[in-house]
Design a protein around this motif. Structure first.
Motif, short mmCIF file in Angstrom:
data_model
loop_
_atom_site.label_atom_id
_atom_site.label_comp_id
_atom_site.label_asym_id
_atom_site.label_seq_id
_atom_site.Cartn_x
_atom_site.Cartn_y
_atom_site.Cartn_z
N PRO A 86 34.42 -9.89 -13.79
CA PRO A 86 33.21 -9.67 -13.01
C PRO A 86 32.19 -8.83 -13.78
O PRO A 86 32.55 -8.16 -14.75
N ARG A 87 30.97 -8.86 -13.30
CA ARG A 87 29.91 -8.11 -14.00
C ARG A 87 30.25 -6.62 -14.04
O ARG A 87 30.93 -6.11 -13.15
N VAL A 134 29.46 -4.37 -10.89
CA VAL A 134 29.72 -4.91 -9.55
C VAL A 134 30.26 -3.82 -8.62
O VAL A 134 29.92 -3.77 -7.43
N GLY A 158 19.54 -8.72 -12.24
CA GLY A 158 20.51 -9.39 -11.38
C GLY A 158 21.17 -10.55 -12.09
O GLY A 158 22.19 -11.06 -11.65
N ASN A 184 26.87 -17.91 -11.31
CA ASN A 184 26.10 -17.34 -10.22
C ASN A 184 24.61 -17.69 -10.33
O ASN A 184 23.94 -17.93 -9.34
N PHE A 207 34.90 -8.50 -3.16
CA PHE A 207 33.55 -8.76 -3.69
C PHE A 207 33.53 -8.52 -5.20
O PHE A 207 32.89 -9.27 -5.95
N CYS A 208 34.21 -7.48 -5.66
CA CYS A 208 34.26 -7.20 -7.10
C CYS A 208 34.98 -8.32 -7.83
O CYS A 208 34.49 -8.87 -8.81
N GLU A 209 36.16 -8.64 -7.31
CA GLU A 209 36.99 -9.62 -8.00
C GLU A 209 36.29 -10.97 -8.14
O GLU A 209 36.42 -11.66 -9.14
N ASP A 263 33.09 -11.43 -8.24
CA ASP A 263 31.75 -11.23 -8.79
C ASP A 263 30.68 -11.64 -7.77
O ASP A 263 29.73 -12.36 -8.09
N ALA A 264 30.86 -11.17 -6.55
CA ALA A 264 29.95 -11.57 -5.48
C ALA A 264 28.72 -10.67 -5.44
O ALA A 264 28.52 -9.93 -4.49
N SER A 265 27.92 -10.76 -6.48
CA SER A 265 26.63 -10.06 -6.45
C SER A 265 25.79 -10.54 -7.62
O SER A 265 26.33 -10.94 -8.65
N GLN A 266 24.50 -10.53 -7.44
CA GLN A 266 23.61 -10.68 -8.60
C GLN A 266 22.77 -9.42 -8.68
O GLN A 266 23.22 -8.42 -9.21
N SER A 308 20.96 -15.73 -3.91
CA SER A 308 21.80 -16.80 -3.40
C SER A 308 23.19 -16.82 -4.05
O SER A 308 23.59 -17.78 -4.69
N THR A 309 23.90 -15.72 -3.84
CA THR A 309 25.26 -15.59 -4.36
C THR A 309 26.26 -16.02 -3.29
O THR A 309 27.42 -15.64 -3.34
N TYR A 310 25.79 -16.76 -2.30
CA TYR A 310 26.59 -17.05 -1.10
C TYR A 310 27.98 -17.58 -1.41
O TYR A 310 28.95 -17.20 -0.77
N ILE A 311 28.08 -18.48 -2.38
CA ILE A 311 29.37 -19.12 -2.61
C ILE A 311 30.42 -18.10 -3.02
O ILE A 311 31.55 -18.12 -2.55
N ARG A 312 30.02 -17.15 -3.86
CA ARG A 312 30.94 -16.09 -4.27
C ARG A 312 31.23 -15.16 -3.09
O ARG A 312 32.33 -14.62 -2.98
N PHE A 358 31.33 -16.05 0.09
CA PHE A 358 32.31 -16.74 0.95
C PHE A 358 33.71 -16.61 0.34
O PHE A 358 34.69 -16.37 1.04
#
Lengths: 723, 220
Positions: free
Chosen positions: A18-19, A22, A455, A615, B156-158, B160-163, B202-206, B208
């Protein structure tokens, strides 16, 4: 399957973690510029014109100055030319005091007639086939399907060329003459444009939301009357930019002026409404196309005329046209911008390209339909790019193109549609960038670049370049970005940050690696370090393996490597070809479109971090769903007031709108350097969605956003709004 | 409680047609909780309203300037000086110094300011700080227990649920509450459960994927 892509191929630098930041983001520890509340903070704001065109008839500046908490009020002009236009400035102790001060101004206006209808500024529809812009009014060009970038200079097409193009279209077996329209889309950055400037006499510290650390700092130096080395600008975290946080910053100038004037830290923070009105947008367009096709699928050529719909203060409505499909005689294109009494244009993810691609791909679909050819086959026949040719094969398999049926062959009210569209993005040149790598005796590695992480994952990218080159676990790394006293780098525009910085990061890391190995060789009394290398955190070669942390103990103080050079083999241009496939359902009774699946094939050069790339690709697809189906800046026709300057009536896509998305990282050239991926995947998506809707319902929807109302109108026989 | 009761004050009529704006602007005279959410009315009437004045139930009076409130945020009681019209969001960010929750739309359309109040997720831009008194407020900073991330944060970390990350604290809080309410959701239920939050990158998929993973993990 193609030789260029295998589902299990890691290809990249094997970086799937992951980034780097994060954890900071999910815990709320990531500090954005909005998150600093220094002591003695004051607030400033623009006094804005609430109508498209208005003249101020009353502004009680003295009363406003007396309002509690108000420090400064100034009216700069009395004529507003768009809703949100800056008429003056106000500075106060709090946001509440700003509101109170503006209320005390008791502003009154004479409301003028706003320009809200682009058609009123255009020649009559029947002249568009022969349209050429007035002298100096816009570019013209030719190419295999569209001219050069709109909005820039160019030679106007001669009457003879135009006549020949029209003849090529009308003389073909079939001809499509159509008008496609795209709407204005706003960026909707979740973090509003904001800045906090703390002027401290002989120096200043500022925090801002910016896509260009150094350009932003430079803009602050003038109102602060300080040299660049006396201004420290921070943008470690940025809550979205999408292009709107490049370029001019009136907020930064205002905050600087007030901070100097009152010798206190001053914040300018736009409200959501201001954000919608006055931080730029993707301009709308009206595109006229008249193209012929022969029965065998050869495109004959014809006319492409693009009218960009810009805002009051700026041009830049340019529709970005690039040749993607072969034509027997290149189409002759012309472009012109019209301006409305509305907020101005700013770059937005692939400026100009999605507009053009929607029209171009819809046209391709209509041409294929007119000769009864499968639309994928039609593209494979005419696409000029060999990489995309391979992408078509893989994508068709992944989306299930073989299940595609004509609308009339499907039973029931819910129809399934498949669409495909192509895209690309120019990648010219490498800007300047500098990267520093520090290694400390305890094994820590510091990677420094002043560039901003908006981002996209820039922090992760430079870190990965260094961690991979050194071959040490990334947990040793501290990556520091987004501060103006770190090494220089480019702004994040035109998909250039990764492409420009990554080569320098690799080179600095190579130098650092050689430095450490040199120390080890010296310690081990080897003649040189040529046989040493670092493998998974161990120094190996003709010595007993030594841990990275032990090797670092040999460092006296710290090792520092800084480079601005482009390493050999990293300076060639890269490609950003992309193809996207869409599968969706349309309810022909309600007009509602549900996207089911998207396959996005994207060339990214050397892929660095899989997560950040995927992403960005899926994010661009989803933003494209919003653009194609929901989002629209709606102006009051008479006053030019934006009716939906918020986030509840301006419809960004949300969780329930999200289809399955398969991002495919494509690498056609194993030696390709790193490329950026912010822009390219947002190019084709609206076109692919439009083509899929056309397939589902059997008639084209020629106006975006393709709302249920427009789908039903198209089904009811109403073709396009203009044609 | 630091709220002054002045039952004999004539009050402006409080009705369902009071907009949030005019309502907040009207502070200095009278605040009525009834205009927002019935549940707030219950809290207010239980604690403040004199039993003898049913018509005044839920109507409280506040001073227009600095008011000391005691808010329990992340398990810690804090005495904070706030304006009577301060939102819970502004109070948490500016006064309590917890800037994880973000102001994005400031009218309840995006979920960027989501915090947990008495176990429910609320848009803190739509709640007055005074209405949060006596309640359990949890922000994204408060999800960390004994130095360990909440399973939702870890997921969320694992994944990568963020931009850009600006919406993520709101998504994390909403996801936590959603999973408390529905520990084993389907993908469709997740989508509907998170439909009040907007992610422009739009990081929705990550997201979910992260919520799905967290739902299969341990309950807090």
């Amino acid at each position: 399957m193609s030789e260029f892509w295998r589902p299990d191929d890691r290809m990249a630098l094997e970086n799937d973690h992951p980034r780097y930041d994060v954890t900071e983001k999910v815990t709320g520890r990531a500090k954005y510029s909005t998150d600093y509340y220094p002591d003695k903070l004051i607030w400033a704001a623009f006094i804005r014109c609430p109508y498209g065109v208005a003249k101020v008839t009353n502004a009680d500046v003295e009363a406003a100055k007396k309002a509690p908490g108000v420090l400064d009020v100034q009216m700069d002009k009395m004529d507003g030319v768009y809703c949100g236009d800056h008429l003056g400035t106000i500075c106060a102790e709090s946001r509440q005091a700003i509101e109170d001060g503006i209320a005390a101004l008791k502003l009154a206006f004479d409301i003028g007639e706003a320009k809200t209808d682009p058609l009123k500024q255009l020649p009559p529809r029947e002249q568009w086939a022969n349209f050429t812009p007035p002298t100096g009014g816009g570019p013209a060009g030719r190419g295999g399907g569209g001219g050069r970038r709109g909005g820039r200079g160019g030679r106007a097409a001669s009457p003879e060329e135009i006549a020949a193009a029209n003849a090529a279209a009308t003389g073909a077996d079939h001809m499509i003459e159509a008008v496609y329209e795209t709407q204005v889309q706003t960026h909707c950055c979740l973090e509003p444009h904001n800045v906090l400037v703390d002027y401290r006499g002989d120096h200043a510290i500022a925090w801002g939301s910016s896509q260009g650390t150094f350009a932003y700092r430079d803009q602050l130096t003038r109102p602060l009357n300080l040299s660049a080395d006396k201004v420290e600008f921070h943008c470690e975290y940025i809550g979205g930019g999408f292009g709107s946080k490049l370029g001019q910053t009136p907020e930064g100038v205002l905050a600087s002026q007030m901070s100097v004037k009152f010798n206190r830290p001053c914040r300018v923070l736009l409200t959501r409404k201001e954000e919608q009105l006055d931080t730029g947008n993707r301009p709308g367009s009206i595109q006229y196309m008249k193209i012929g096709v022969s029965k065998d699928g050869t495109i004959a050529g014809g006319r492409m005329v693009a009218f960009g719909i810009a805002g009051a203060m700026s041009g830049g409505g340019g529709v970005r046209a690039v040749p993607r499909y072969k034509m027997t005689t290149p189409a002759v294109s012309s472009a012109m911008d019209v301006t409305l009494s509305a907020g101005g244009v700013r770059p937005m993810r692939a400026p100009g390209a999605p507009q053009y691609t929607y029209a171009y791909e819809m046209l391709m679909e209509e041409l294929a339909q007119s000769i009864g050819m499968d639309s994928l086959e039609f593209r494979q026949k005419n696409d000029v790019d060999p990489v995309r040719q391979e992408m078509y094969k893989v994508g068709a398999e992944l989306i299930g193109w073989k299940d595609r049926k004509a609308s009339k062959d499907q039973k029931g009210p819910i129809k399934t549609g498949f669409g495909v569209a192509a895209g690309d993005w120019g990648n010219g040149g490498f800007g300047n960038a500098t990267v520093t790598v520090n290694i400390y005796p305890d094994g820590r590695v510091e990677v420094l670049s002043g560039c901003q992480d908006i981002g996209q994952g820039f922090r992760t990218l430079v870190g990965d370049c260094v961690a991979t080159t050194l071959d040490i676990p990334y947990t040793y790394l501290a990556v520091k970005v987004g501060v103006s006293n770190l090494p220089n780098g480019p702004g994040s525009g035109g998909s250039s940050t990764s492409r420009t910085v990554a080569p320098r990061a690799f080179l600095a890391a190579q130098q650092a690696r050689d430095g450490i190995l040199g120390l080890v060789a010296k310690e081990m009394k080897l003649p040189d370090a040529s046989k040493l290398k670092i493998e998974k955190g161990m120094i190996t070669g003709d010595i007993k393996p030594m841990a990275w942390t032990d090797a670092c103990k040999l460092i006296n103080g710290q090792l520092t490597y800084t480079t601005s050079d482009l390493p050999e083999g990293m300076g060639q241009n890269t490609q950003s070809q992309c193809v996207q496939f869409v599968k969706l359902n349309v309810d022909t009774e309600t007009g509602v479109v549900r996207v089911e699946k998207i396959v996005a094939l994207q060339e990214v050069g050397k892929p660095v971090n899989r997560n950040t790339i995927e992403n960005q690709i899926t994010g661009a697809c989803i933003e494209g769903i919003g653009y194609a189906l929901f989002e629209d800046r709606i102006l009051n026709a008479a006053t030019g007031v934006m009716n939906n300057a918020n986030l509840e009536m301006y419809k960004c896509p949300g969780a329930v709108d999200i289809p399955e998305i398969v991002p495919v990282i494509w690498r056609s050239d194993p030696n390709s350097p790193v490329n950026a991926v912010g822009e390219p995947p947002s190019v084709p998506i609206a076109g692919a969605l439009g083509c899929a809707i056309y397939n589902a319902i059997g008639v084209p929807v020629r106006k975006m956003p393709m709302t249920p109302r427009r789908v039903l109108a198209a089904l009811g026989g109403e073709k396009g709004a203009v044609a | 409680m630091a709220i002054t009761q002045e039952p004999k004050t004539p009050s402006a009529p409080i009705g369902g047609d009071v907009s949030r704006r005019s309502f907040i602007k009207g502070i200095g005279s009278v605040v009525g909780a009834a205009a927002i959410v019935p549940s707030m009315l219950r809290v207010a009437s239980a604690q403040d309203a004199p039993a003898a004045a049913p018509l005044r139930a839920g109507i409280r009076r506040y001073k227009a300037t600095g008011q000391a409130l005691t808010l329990k945020i992340n398990g810690k009681e804090q005495k904070l000086e706030v304006q009577a019209n301060a939102t819970l969001l502004d109070t948490i960010r500016e006064k309590a110094g917890l800037t994880g929750c973000k102001e994005v739309c400031s009218r309840g359309a995006c979920g960027g300011c989501t915090v947990m109040v008495d176990g429910r997720s609320i848009n803190s831009c739509m709640m007055l700080a005074v209405d949060a008194e006596g309640r359990e407020i949890t922000t994204v900073e408060g999800l960390i227990k004994d130095g360990k991330l909440d399973p939702v944060q870890a997921a969320f970390c694992e994944h990568d649920a963020s931009q850009c990350g600006y919406c993520i604290p709101g998504f994390v809080m909403r996801s936590r509450v959603f999973l408390n309410e529905n520990p084993k959701p389907t993908l469709d239920e997740i989508k509907h459960g998170l439909s009040g939050n907007i992610c422009r990158c739009s990081t929705y998929i990550r997201i979910f994927a992260a919520v799905t993973a967290a739902s299969q993990g341990v309950k807090p």
